[in-house]
Scaffold this motif. Structure first.
Motif, short mmCIF file in Angstrom:
data_model
loop_
_atom_site.label_atom_id
_atom_site.label_comp_id
_atom_site.label_asym_id
_atom_site.label_seq_id
_atom_site.Cartn_x
_atom_site.Cartn_y
_atom_site.Cartn_z
N ALA A 1 -0.16 34.34 68.20
CA ALA A 1 -1.48 33.74 67.94
C ALA A 1 -1.76 33.67 66.44
N GLY A 2 -1.32 34.69 65.70
CA GLY A 2 -1.50 34.68 64.25
C GLY A 2 -0.72 33.55 63.59
N ALA A 3 0.50 33.34 64.05
CA ALA A 3 1.33 32.24 63.52
C ALA A 3 0.70 30.89 63.87
N ALA A 4 0.17 30.79 65.08
CA ALA A 4 -0.48 29.54 65.52
C ALA A 4 -1.73 29.27 64.68
N ALA A 5 -2.48 30.34 64.38
CA ALA A 5 -3.71 30.19 63.58
C ALA A 5 -3.39 29.66 62.19
N LYS A 6 -2.28 30.14 61.59
CA LYS A 6 -1.91 29.71 60.24
C LYS A 6 -1.56 28.22 60.18
N MET A 7 -1.20 27.65 61.34
CA MET A 7 -0.86 26.22 61.41
C MET A 7 -2.11 25.33 61.54
N ARG A 8 -3.23 25.95 61.87
CA ARG A 8 -4.46 25.18 62.09
C ARG A 8 -5.11 24.84 60.75
N PRO A 9 -5.84 23.72 60.68
CA PRO A 9 -6.54 23.39 59.43
C PRO A 9 -7.47 24.53 58.98
N SER A 10 -8.09 25.20 59.95
CA SER A 10 -9.03 26.28 59.64
C SER A 10 -8.32 27.58 59.22
N LYS A 11 -7.00 27.68 59.51
CA LYS A 11 -6.23 28.91 59.28
C LYS A 11 -6.86 30.11 59.99
N MET B 1 -9.63 28.44 67.86
CA MET B 1 -8.44 28.32 68.71
C MET B 1 -8.83 28.37 70.18
N GLU B 2 -8.23 27.49 70.96
CA GLU B 2 -8.50 27.49 72.40
C GLU B 2 -7.27 27.99 73.14
N VAL B 3 -7.51 28.49 74.35
CA VAL B 3 -6.43 29.03 75.18
C VAL B 3 -5.33 28.00 75.37
N LYS B 4 -5.73 26.73 75.66
CA LYS B 4 -4.72 25.71 75.95
C LYS B 4 -3.80 25.46 74.75
N SER B 5 -4.34 25.58 73.52
CA SER B 5 -3.49 25.35 72.35
C SER B 5 -2.52 26.53 72.15
N LEU B 6 -2.97 27.75 72.47
CA LEU B 6 -2.07 28.90 72.38
C LEU B 6 -1.00 28.84 73.47
N GLU C 1 -12.44 38.65 60.29
CA GLU C 1 -13.11 38.77 58.99
C GLU C 1 -12.94 40.17 58.40
N SER C 2 -13.07 41.20 59.23
CA SER C 2 -12.95 42.57 58.71
C SER C 2 -11.52 42.85 58.23
N VAL C 3 -10.54 42.28 58.92
CA VAL C 3 -9.14 42.44 58.48
C VAL C 3 -8.96 41.80 57.11
N ARG C 4 -9.47 40.60 56.97
CA ARG C 4 -9.35 39.88 55.68
C ARG C 4 -10.02 40.68 54.56
N ASN C 5 -11.23 41.18 54.85
CA ASN C 5 -11.98 41.95 53.84
C ASN C 5 -11.25 43.23 53.45
N GLU C 6 -10.69 43.93 54.46
CA GLU C 6 -10.01 45.19 54.16
C GLU C 6 -8.74 44.95 53.36
N LEU C 7 -8.02 43.88 53.67
CA LEU C 7 -6.81 43.56 52.89
C LEU C 7 -7.16 43.30 51.43
N GLU C 8 -8.28 42.62 51.21
CA GLU C 8 -8.73 42.36 49.83
C GLU C 8 -9.08 43.67 49.13
N GLU C 9 -9.80 44.55 49.84
CA GLU C 9 -10.16 45.86 49.28
C GLU C 9 -8.91 46.69 48.92
N LEU C 10 -7.88 46.54 49.74
CA LEU C 10 -6.64 47.28 49.50
C LEU C 10 -5.71 46.58 48.51
N ASN C 11 -6.20 45.44 47.99
CA ASN C 11 -5.43 44.65 47.01
C ASN C 11 -4.14 44.05 47.56
N TYR C 12 -4.23 43.50 48.76
CA TYR C 12 -3.07 42.80 49.34
C TYR C 12 -3.36 41.31 49.39
#
Length: 196
Positions: free
Chosen positions: A120-130, A135-140, A185-196
């Motif tokens: 699902a993460g790889a599929a999300a990265k392919m979407r315009p929204s990233k 994402m819908e079930v049918k696209s996954l 969103e929380s994953v993205r924020n924590e990665l930024e806080e951890l400098n990744y």
């Protein structure tokens, strides 16, 4: 279920053995997914434990890929993790690299969502929204059927996990997308806080 590890200690341990941002992102995502499933499945008093299992499930993978779920046992034992946590973390390698069978519902969830969250993460990265937000079930499902897409994510393991849980694939896809939305969103924020 008791374990001596706090989340802070678990994150330190994870970062000691994982330097790649990809692995940190995956660990934080699976943590969020596990917390979501715990809430949904009526394990509200075990949410933190489910989260720790998700956070640490690949603790040994980056440094010891050939000893995955084997090396984790000593790493976690040295960090004073309880037997319950060690069993839960290592059971997601059942039939792949260890013979520790997922027994608890939480272990069956981890077994299933580890590979599916990668897909699902790889599929999300392919979407315009990233993002998984739109994402819908049918696209996954479409990506799941395309064996060439994210080929490293085992469809057999996902199917086997769904079977262990007694879920049909639509339910697994829907719950996992919702779980990923809950923590994106929380994953993205924590990665930024951890400098990744």
């Amino acid at each position: 279920m008791k374990t001596e590890l706090t989340r802070e200690k678990a994150l330190e341990l994870l970062r000691e053995f994982n330097k790649e941002s990809f692995h940190l992102e995956h660990a934080l995502t699976v943590e969020g997914i596990m917390r979501y499933y715990a809430e949904q499945l009526g394990y509200k008093d075990e949410v933190d434990f489910w989260g720790l299992v998700g956070l640490l499930h690949d603790v040994d993978y980056e440094m010891y890929p050939d000893e995955h779920c084997v090396k984790a046992q000593s790493i976690l034992a040295d960090a004073n993790a309880g037997e319950d946590l060690i069993h839960a973390v290592c059971s997601h390698g059942y039939g792949i690299c260890v013979d520790i069978k997922p027994e608890h519902e939480m272990e069956k969830v981890l077994f299933t969502v580890d590979e599916l969250s990668g897909l699902a993460g790889a599929a999300a990265k392919m979407r315009p929204s990233k993002s998984v937000m739109d994402m819908e079930v049918k696209s996954l499902k479409k990506k799941f059927k395309d064996k060439k897409f994210a080929a490293g994510c085992s469809r057999d393991v996902i199917n086997q996990g769904a079977e262990m849980l007694g879920y049909d694939m639509n339910k697994v896809f829907e719950m996992t997308i919702d779980a990923m939305r809950s923590c994106e969103e929380s994953v993205r924020n924590e990665l930024e806080e951890l400098n990744y």
